[in-house]
Design a protein around this motif. Structure first.
Motif, mmCIF file in Angstrom:
data_model
loop_
_atom_site.group_PDB
_atom_site.id
_atom_site.type_symbol
_atom_site.label_atom_id
_atom_site.label_comp_id
_atom_site.label_asym_id
_atom_site.label_seq_id
_atom_site.Cartn_x
_atom_site.Cartn_y
_atom_site.Cartn_z
ATOM 1 N N LEU A 1 4.047 -2.184 9.839
ATOM 2 C CA LEU A 1 2.880 -1.772 9.063
ATOM 3 C C LEU A 1 2.411 -0.383 9.482
ATOM 4 N N ALA A 2 2.447 -0.128 10.785
ATOM 5 C CA ALA A 2 2.014 1.174 11.291
ATOM 6 C C ALA A 2 2.903 2.286 10.744
ATOM 7 N N GLU A 3 4.213 2.034 10.708
ATOM 8 C CA GLU A 3 5.151 3.028 10.181
ATOM 9 C C GLU A 3 4.950 3.218 8.677
ATOM 10 N N LEU B 1 -7.701 11.900 11.500
ATOM 11 C CA LEU B 1 -8.493 10.673 11.527
ATOM 12 C C LEU B 1 -7.641 9.487 11.986
ATOM 13 N N GLU B 2 -6.459 9.398 11.422
ATOM 14 C CA GLU B 2 -5.602 8.245 11.713
ATOM 15 C C GLU B 2 -5.009 8.306 13.123
ATOM 16 N N ALA B 3 -4.895 9.507 13.676
ATOM 17 C CA ALA B 3 -4.318 9.658 15.009
ATOM 18 C C ALA B 3 -5.374 9.839 16.098
ATOM 19 N N LYS C 1 -9.439 3.610 4.357
ATOM 20 C CA LYS C 1 -9.302 2.328 5.016
ATOM 21 C C LYS C 1 -9.324 1.158 4.043
ATOM 22 N N VAL C 2 -10.239 1.176 3.054
ATOM 23 C CA VAL C 2 -10.343 0.041 2.141
ATOM 24 C C VAL C 2 -9.049 -0.149 1.359
ATOM 25 N N ASP C 3 -8.384 0.969 0.983
ATOM 26 C CA ASP C 3 -7.114 0.872 0.263
ATOM 27 C C ASP C 3 -6.036 0.257 1.160
ATOM 28 N N ARG C 4 -6.034 0.687 2.427
ATOM 29 C CA ARG C 4 -5.027 0.163 3.364
ATOM 30 C C ARG C 4 -5.226 -1.325 3.607
ATOM 31 N N LEU C 5 -6.484 -1.759 3.745
ATOM 32 C CA LEU C 5 -6.773 -3.177 3.975
ATOM 33 C C LEU C 5 -6.295 -4.032 2.809
ATOM 34 N N LEU C 6 -6.565 -3.546 1.594
ATOM 35 C CA LEU C 6 -6.136 -4.292 0.412
ATOM 36 C C LEU C 6 -4.617 -4.339 0.328
ATOM 37 N N ALA C 7 -3.971 -3.194 0.629
ATOM 38 C CA ALA C 7 -2.508 -3.138 0.571
ATOM 39 C C ALA C 7 -1.881 -4.064 1.615
ATOM 40 N N ILE C 8 -2.449 -4.096 2.825
ATOM 41 C CA ILE C 8 -1.938 -4.990 3.875
ATOM 42 C C ILE C 8 -2.057 -6.441 3.443
ATOM 43 N N THR C 9 -3.207 -6.785 2.866
ATOM 44 C CA THR C 9 -3.419 -8.159 2.401
ATOM 45 C C THR C 9 -2.378 -8.553 1.363
ATOM 46 N N MET C 10 -2.116 -7.663 0.398
ATOM 47 C CA MET C 10 -1.128 -7.970 -0.641
ATOM 48 C C MET C 10 0.276 -8.081 -0.042
ATOM 49 N N LEU C 11 0.592 -7.231 0.948
ATOM 50 C CA LEU C 11 1.902 -7.330 1.603
ATOM 51 C C LEU C 11 2.070 -8.659 2.323
ATOM 52 N N LEU C 12 1.006 -9.094 2.997
ATOM 53 C CA LEU C 12 1.069 -10.364 3.717
ATOM 54 C C LEU C 12 1.184 -11.546 2.767
ATOM 55 N N ILE C 13 0.584 -11.419 1.591
ATOM 56 C CA ILE C 13 0.685 -12.486 0.589
ATOM 57 C C ILE C 13 2.113 -12.570 0.060
ATOM 58 N N THR D 1 -4.526 0.852 15.245
ATOM 59 C CA THR D 1 -5.282 0.809 13.995
ATOM 60 C C THR D 1 -4.938 -0.435 13.195
ATOM 61 N N ILE D 2 -3.657 -0.825 13.175
ATOM 62 C CA ILE D 2 -3.232 -2.035 12.457
ATOM 63 C C ILE D 2 -3.886 -3.270 13.064
ATOM 64 N N HIS D 3 -3.954 -3.330 14.399
ATOM 65 C CA HIS D 3 -4.602 -4.466 15.058
ATOM 66 C C HIS D 3 -6.070 -4.573 14.628
ATOM 67 N N ARG D 4 -6.749 -3.433 14.549
ATOM 68 C CA ARG D 4 -8.154 -3.438 14.109
ATOM 69 C C ARG D 4 -8.264 -3.867 12.652
#
Length: 314
Positions: free
Chosen positions: A24-26, A146-148, A2-14, A34-37
């Protein structure tokens, strides 16, 4: 993770003006839920996320919010990269390499040479010697469950060799001293349990999904599994000839040399099969001084081993 995904999402949004939850889900191979959370988590961390509704909607970071090269200090970036490199060795994820490069991009150009030099000062590698392809397969299987939010069934052999069929609600993959575990809610035991991946056989991801339970994993509740074991005060006497091997297992402050030259080790350990196996691994070079209960267990097992080799081969 999860921590890796959060960081990656943040960088993508930047780097992008707007991204939809489905995109993002795909990309991360998780559910839209999960993306909403994840977005709520990023927002709570202080990064202002905007949700745009409608046909051309999606997520974006508030206008004029930027992460510049002063957002993290060089030593903080170094610590983050070191941690991510360690994770990348133990947990294969196609995004981690990209995250490392993006984070390294925050280092000023005139500091890059010194930064690259420091990157090699400390390397975190939690993988055991001789990686197991079977273990990698198990990790990927459990990650998908876990993800599903899907139930997992498997055959499990506990530390006493008792085999049972389990059906669990997976919650987290845990790496502890180079060994992987699954922390899950066991429907068989009706409680939370920690399962060692090496003892899990015939893993099957079921189609049935489960509703997530309230459990704060940031407080590492799985440590209670280790802490609930009976702790014994153990005193061991080792031959001087195995000192280098003893130093692999015990810290300097746990060791002392007596007047005969023997190494006396004093430790407090939860009593389990790992303790017995470690002691037996030293063969005749170790003697259990305390407690008498463990001394007897080792004696009985040594006698059983001796009896096996006393038999005449057919």
């Amino acid at each position: 993770m999860k921590v890796d995904r959060l960081l990656a999402i943040t960088m993508l949004l930047i780097n992008k003006h707007k991204v939809t939850a489905s995109e993002l889900a795909e990309y991360f191979e998780v559910s839209v839920r999960t993306i909403h959370r994840d977005m709520e988590t990023i927002n709570q961390a202080g990064i202002p996320i905007i949700s745009i509704q409608g046909k051309n909607g999606g997520y974006s970071i508030m206008e004029n919010y930027r992460v510049d090269k002063n957002f993290l200090k060089e030593d903080e970036i170094l610590s983050l990269v070191t941690a991510l490199r360690g994770v990348n060795k133990t947990y294969e994820d196609k995004n981690i390499g990209n995250i490392i490069e993006k984070v390294c991009g925050l280092v000023p150009e005139n500091s890059m040479e010194n930064f690259n030099k420091k990157r090699n000062y400390f390397i975190a590698d939690f993988t055991p010697w001789g990686e197991s392809e079977i273990q990698k397969k198990k990790i990927l299987q459990l990650r998908s469950a876990l993800e599903a939010n899907k139930l997992v069934a498997f055959c499990y052999s506990d530390s006493k060799g008792i085999v049972s069929e389990r059906c669990v609600e997976p919650m987290s993959l845990v790496l502890k001293i180079s060994a992987w575990y699954l922390y899950a809610y066991c429907r068989y035991r009706d409680d939370y349990r920690l399962f060692k991946l090496g003892r899990m056989k015939d893993i099957t991801i079921l189609e049935e999904k489960f509703k997530e339970r309230e459990n704060n994993l940031t407080e590492s509740p799985f440590t209670k599994t280790w802490n609930n074991k009976k702790v014994q005060h153990i005193v061991l006497k080792f031959s001087a000839s195995v000192r280098s091997k003893v130093e692999d297992y015990f810290d300097e402050d746990q060791m002392a040399i007596n007047k005969e030259g023997y190494i006396i080790v004093t430790v407090d350990y939860p009593e389990d099969e790992w303790v017995y196996g470690t002691i037996l691994g030293f063969g005749s070079e170790v003697e259990v001084i305390e407690p008498d209960t463990i001394r007897k267990i080792i004696k009985d097992r040594a006698e059983k081993i001796f009896s096996i080799y006393q038999r005449t081969r057919e």
